[in-house]
Design an enzyme around this catalytic site. Structure first.
Site, mmCIF file in Angstrom:
data_model
loop_
_atom_site.group_PDB
_atom_site.id
_atom_site.type_symbol
_atom_site.label_atom_id
_atom_site.label_comp_id
_atom_site.label_asym_id
_atom_site.label_seq_id
_atom_site.Cartn_x
_atom_site.Cartn_y
_atom_site.Cartn_z
ATOM 1 N N ASN A 1 0.846 -1.339 -0.225
ATOM 2 C CA ASN A 1 -0.113 -0.033 -0.120
ATOM 3 C C ASN A 1 1.271 1.185 0.145
ATOM 4 O OD1 ASN A 1 -2.668 1.482 0.703
ATOM 5 N ND2 ASN A 1 -1.456 2.357 2.406
ATOM 6 N N GLU A 2 1.319 1.846 -0.836
ATOM 7 C CA GLU A 2 1.484 3.057 -1.467
ATOM 8 C C GLU A 2 2.889 3.500 -0.457
ATOM 9 O OE1 GLU A 2 -0.909 6.014 0.962
ATOM 10 O OE2 GLU A 2 -2.666 6.222 -0.584
#
Length: 504
Positions: free
Chosen positions: A158-159
């Site tokens: 995630n990110e």
């Protein structure tokens, strides 16, 4: 000006808006409030997939290293995973699997994110990480069946472009993690879907092309591309919350379009694009999420986003969400479509209205979309424009339509609306004095206040058309359903005798 809506459809309504929805960290799904909220959302809206953080974090308890006879071993346990996924499937929603964060005992460092301390460092052993991914994916296949799990997208991390979510925002380290993970997923089954890199809205334009170059040069499997989209400015902190400026909602659509622009001319250009998080603010404590403004702000995004991406997942379906800690008040600016205790926010109704649109699109404008279903029912979603500066509020807006209706003398109109005055539980909560923990009676009042205003009428059909004037108040979103009427009134019915009086 009255808009004459064509009789023949211009296309099909994309369901990209409901392909996925976001959720709080994985183990929160064990809570009753969470499961009650999910059941309600699925009844009224019906999302296809659900995505959240923390599947591999310590709170789910998958990774267990131990010593036996002087040898280090690892046990993988899936008791909580099974309970959560079982609950998802019982609610009619499937996982959009996010592989993260790092188990503490496997992590190369101690950097964490959020109140619940998700570890965001690379694995100290890519071999053990590969074993963890292999065991997890293989378990899902064994328990739920290969045909089922092939339909669950599997996203790696995630990110990673943000140092808060990936130590040092190290692209090379992420590329290696992705490569190891993608190959392991495909070892379990070549037809499982794996993708990434789940970039933040702030990722520079070179991040995704560099990722594309890496996976292409090294023949790393990839089945979809993912990113996130938000439109809020820097946080202006107040106790237990923030305020932020907002860019116009069209900026979200620009972010949706960015991956295909950035990947044009690369081997990844034609892959599905999933926006696995989107909202106005990226903060779970911004009161804008609770307002009628928010529903009107996002209406054009839901109506048009499917023209740009294969899915865009609202972040999140419920306020059962604890990135910044346990909320101190029922309404606290949470991401959710629902508060705790299942109070519906105006944006909840925007989604519920979308679920009632027909599959055929007859018209789509800057403030409306007109659809028809296979029964001939027309459904119009219309919204009042918003002013993101707050300086020039639009208090009145009208959408005038001429709608094609199947041969009938009249049509039945059912109109449902949310606005500053209707279907606005946040406003009612403010008027109640903002009780942080409402009483049972207050919760009942808020649930009643949260329901849309509804009205109905008979509309004349003239030459196969109905004129529909939708007068919208400030921040109003409305659903107008128009159904041709087949009159079954018996010949002896006389309205004038309703009170038993004989006609002269």
């Amino acid at each position: 000006m009255r808009i004459t809506v064509a009789e023949h459809p211009r296309g099909r309504l994309s369901e990209a808006w409901r392909f996925a929805v976001g959720t709080g960290r994985f183990e929160l799904a064990l809570r009753r409030d969470y499961q009650d909220s999910l059941a309600l959302v699925q009844r009224d809206i019906g999302f296809r997939h659900i995505r959240g953080h923390g599947l591999l974090s310590d709170g789910v308890g998958v990774y267990h290293p131990y010593q036996h006879r002087g040898e280090r071993r690892v046990r993988h346990a899936f008791g909580y995973v099974d309970q959560v996924v079982d609950a998802y499937l019982e609610s009619g929603v499937r996982p959009f699997v996010e592989l993260g964060f790092m188990p503490t005992a496997l992590a190369s460092g101690d950097q964490t994110v959020f109140w619940w301390r998700g570890n965001v460092t690379p694995p100290r052993s890519h071999t053990e990480w590969a074993d963890l991914v292999r065991a997890t994916v293989a378990h899902l296949v064994d328990r739920y069946g290969l045909a089922e799990v092939r339909g669950w997208p599997i996203e790696v991390w995630n990110e990673p472009d943000l140092p808060d979510f990936w130590q040092g925002a190290d692209a090379d380290a992420y590329h290696r993690l992705y490569e190891v993970t993608a190959h392991v997923v495909k070892e379990v089954d070549a037809d499982l879907q794996v993708g990434g890199p789940a970039l933040s809205p702030g990722a520079d334009d070179g991040w995704l092309p560099r990722f594309a170059e890496y996976v292409t040069d090294r023949a790393v499997p990839i089945d979809f591309v993912s990113r996130h989209a938000y439109t809020s400015g820097p946080a202006q902190h107040v106790p237990f919350g923030v305020h932020q400026t907002l860019a116009p909602a069209g900026r979200l659509l620009e972010q949706f379009a960015a991956p295909r622009r950035q990947l044009a001319g690369t081997p990844l250009a034609d892959l599905p694009v999933h926006v696995t998080e989107f909202n106005s603010s990226y903060r779970p404590d911004n009161p804008i999420h609770d307002t009628a403004f928010h529903a009107a702000y996002l209406a054009p995004v839901l109506a048009g986003g499917g023209d740009l991406v294969d899915s865009f997942a609202y972040w999140t379906f419920s306020d059962v969400f604890e990135e910044q800690g346990v909320p101190t008040s029922l309404f606290h600016g949470g991401f959710g479509l629902l508060t705790h205790r299942q109070i519906k926010k105006p944006t909840y109704h925007l989604y519920a209205f979308m679920s009632r649109l027909g599959g055929q699109v007859l018209a789509h404008g800057p403030d409306h979309v007109v659809t028809r279903d296979d029964t001939g029912r027309l459904a119009v979603l219309a919204w009042a424009p918003v002013d993101v500066t707050g300086r020039d509020p639009i208090d009145r807006h009208t959408v005038r339509l001429s709608l094609p209706v199947a041969s009938a003398p009249t049509a039945f109109l059912l109109r449902s609306s949310v606005s500053e005055e209707a279907g606005n539980a946040w406003r009612a909560w403010c008027e109640l004095g903002r009780p942080p923990s409402p009483t049972t009676r207050q919760l009942d009042l808020l649930r009643e206040a949260a329901e849309p205003a509804r009205r109905h009428a008979a509309l004349p059909v003239v030459a196969g058309r109905v004129d529909l004037d939708l007068h919208l108040s400030r921040h109003e979103v409305t659903l107008a359903e128009v159904t041709p009427v087949v009159d079954h009134t018996p010949p002896w019915w006389d309205e004038g005798r309703l009170l038993g009086q004989e006609r002269p």
